[in-house]
Enzyme design. Structure first.
Site, short mmCIF file in Angstrom:
data_model
loop_
_atom_site.label_atom_id
_atom_site.label_comp_id
_atom_site.label_asym_id
_atom_site.label_seq_id
_atom_site.Cartn_x
_atom_site.Cartn_y
_atom_site.Cartn_z
N MET A 87 0.73 -1.11 0.12
CA MET A 87 0.19 -0.17 -0.16
C MET A 87 0.89 1.34 -0.15
O MET A 87 1.45 1.37 0.90
CB MET A 87 -0.66 0.08 1.27
CG MET A 87 -1.77 -1.24 1.31
SD MET A 87 -2.29 -1.45 3.09
CE MET A 87 -3.48 0.02 3.18
N GLY A 125 2.13 4.54 4.27
CA GLY A 125 2.73 3.36 3.47
C GLY A 125 2.94 2.14 4.24
O GLY A 125 3.43 2.15 5.35
N SER A 126 2.52 1.06 3.60
CA SER A 126 2.52 -0.25 4.51
C SER A 126 2.09 -1.40 3.60
O SER A 126 2.15 -1.45 2.66
CB SER A 126 1.39 -0.02 5.47
OG SER A 126 0.15 0.55 4.95
N ARG A 127 1.84 -2.44 4.32
CA ARG A 127 1.64 -3.85 3.59
C ARG A 127 0.79 -4.69 4.30
O ARG A 127 0.55 -4.70 5.51
CB ARG A 127 3.01 -4.62 3.25
CG ARG A 127 3.05 -5.42 2.38
CD ARG A 127 4.24 -6.29 2.35
NE ARG A 127 4.22 -7.74 2.76
CZ ARG A 127 5.48 -8.16 3.19
NH1 ARG A 127 6.61 -7.67 3.14
NH2 ARG A 127 5.37 -9.32 4.08
#
Length: 215
Positions: A98, A184-186
């Site tokens: 993301m 921002g990430s996952r």
């Protein structure tokens, strides 16, 4: 079953729960600087970046309504499929990256009961980096018609806070909002043994809409 929504509901955009600690001071600063800029050139110089930042925050923390798709497993996150990896126990991990431009509200990949929500401390390297496996994360387990389903929210270099919306023991519908990752990430989803991924690396996903499994 998909959730039915009117076109007016689908077009509506609200702000994500958990946005207040970041959003309120930013918007307040922008409002004050705009009000004072009418009488001061210095405040006008301040108003431009603060207003831009507030607008960016409003965009980042948007939480649009979605018409939930049909499918056994649907994407919990907006983003891009970063990897599809077979696991030793027969499951398949689908990792979705993301970016800060994506909607960061995550949704339940299946209907079921939340059996575990575990916060695990860790680092904050960029979520697209392999070392992000050791990042701060929240591990979810759902008791579903496919058995136990694991989902992991992973913090990135900027995302320093994961905000779960529902506690252990909660029954959730497929596509229901369950948490937020700031910036921002996952998000990783583990498809159970025998369930094949329907997405490909590099494919864009939409939370609650993109189907992850193949018939």
């Amino acid at each position: 079953m998909p959730h039915s929504q009117s076109s007016a509901q689908r077009g509506r955009v609200r702000l994500a729960r958990g946005a207040s600690p970041w959003l309120l001071p930013t918007v307040a600063t922008a409002a004050v600087s705009l009000a004072r800029s009418r009488r001061s050139g210095r405040w006008a110089a301040v108003a431009v970046p603060t207003t831009a930042l507030a607008a960016g925050m409003l965009w980042f923390f948007r939480d649009p309504e979605r018409e939930i798709a049909q499918g056994r497993v649907i994407s919990p996150a907006d983003g891009v499929v970063q990897s599809i990896m077979p696991w030793k126990d027969g499951r398949t991990r689908v990792a979705i990256f993301m970016s800060p431009l994506n909607v960061h509200v995550n949704r339940a990949p299946l209907a079921g009961t939340v059996t575990s929500v575990e916060h695990i401390p860790g680092g904050f390297v960029p979520a697209f980096n392999k070392e992000s496996e050791n990042n701060e994360r929240v591990v979810w387990h759902f008791d579903t018609e496919l058995g136990d389903i694991e989902m992991v929210q992973i913090a990135g270099a900027v995302a320093r806070r994961i905000v779960p919306y529902v506690p252990q023991g909660t029954k959730v519908e497929q596509g229901e909002r369950i948490g937020l990752i700031r910036f921002g990430s996952r998000v990783d989803v583990y498809l159970p043994e025998g369930v094949e991924a329907a997405v490909e690396v590099g494919q864009a996903t939409t939370a609650g809409v993109t189907r992850l499994d193949r018939d």
